[in-house]
Scaffold this motif. Structure first.
Motif: not given
Length: 203
Positions: A64-68, A108-110
């Motif tokens: 799960r991404a936490t930053e771009p 990240l937003a998606r």
């Protein structure tokens, strides 16, 4: 010898497949950091159990991404094909390798996932995929298998590996649009590809 990641992944897979083609294998990159090891391995075990029921496919683990981050590969999850306790297992809709800052912010937003390159598959599935997508590599590794378990095993593997063509596994296999390629999101945990000093200092 550095023969790139396809050889690094597939040499041990062919060694396993020659002994047990129905074996389930898990590929773990060696330069990654996971803080919550027990939770990570419990999730891997769930994915292995799911694949053993399905009998086919390659399942990637996505963080799960936490930053771009622009240095990671990103995965867009598609339709759900199953589930673990942490959430759905989804078809891979698309990959995005090392995006621009704007594209990484969009990923990240998606809620796209970081590609950890940890994957679960049957040994026979990976051999079949290599036969189609990497025929030269497949021929050389297949030629070495009659020597496995003999005194010439080490020699045969060295000869095969030294002559293997260089291919990047992600570019040649994962991004080939395989219809049975899926992704399972890891539970919230601390994961990092320790590929740069900056990432190491962040931990």
């Amino acid at each position: 010898e550095n023969r790139d990641t396809a050889a690094g992944v597939l040499l041990p897979v062919y060694w396993i497949a020659a002994r047990d083609p129905e074996a389930t294998v898990v590929v773990y990159p060696s330069d990654h950091f996971v803080l919550e090891g027990a939770a990570f391995l419990a999730h891997v075990a769930e994915v292995v159990a799911f694949l053993d029921r399905q009998r086919d496919g390659i399942i990637l683990l996505g963080a799960r991404a936490t930053e771009p981050d622009t240095e990671y590969g990103w995965i867009e999850p598609g339709e759900a094909v199953g589930a673990t306790a942490s959430g759905p297992i989804c078809r891979v809709a698309r990959f995005r390798e090392k995006p621009t800052p704007q594209a990484a912010a969009m990923c990240l937003a998606r809620e796209w996932l970081w590609n950890t390159f940890v994957m679960v598959a049957k040994a026979s599935t990976l051999v079949s995929v290599a036969d189609v997508l990497l025929p030269g590599l497949h021929r050389r590794l297949t030629a070495a298998t009659p020597f496995l378990g003999t005194r010439r095993e080490g020699w045969a593997l060295e000869q095969a590996y030294a002559s293997l063509p260089r291919h990047n596994f992600s570019e040649t296999v994962l991004q080939a649009g395989l219809p049975f390629l899926s992704v399972s999101a890891l539970p919230p945990l601390t994961w990092s590809d320790l590929g740069t000093p900056q990432r190491l200092f962040k931990l």
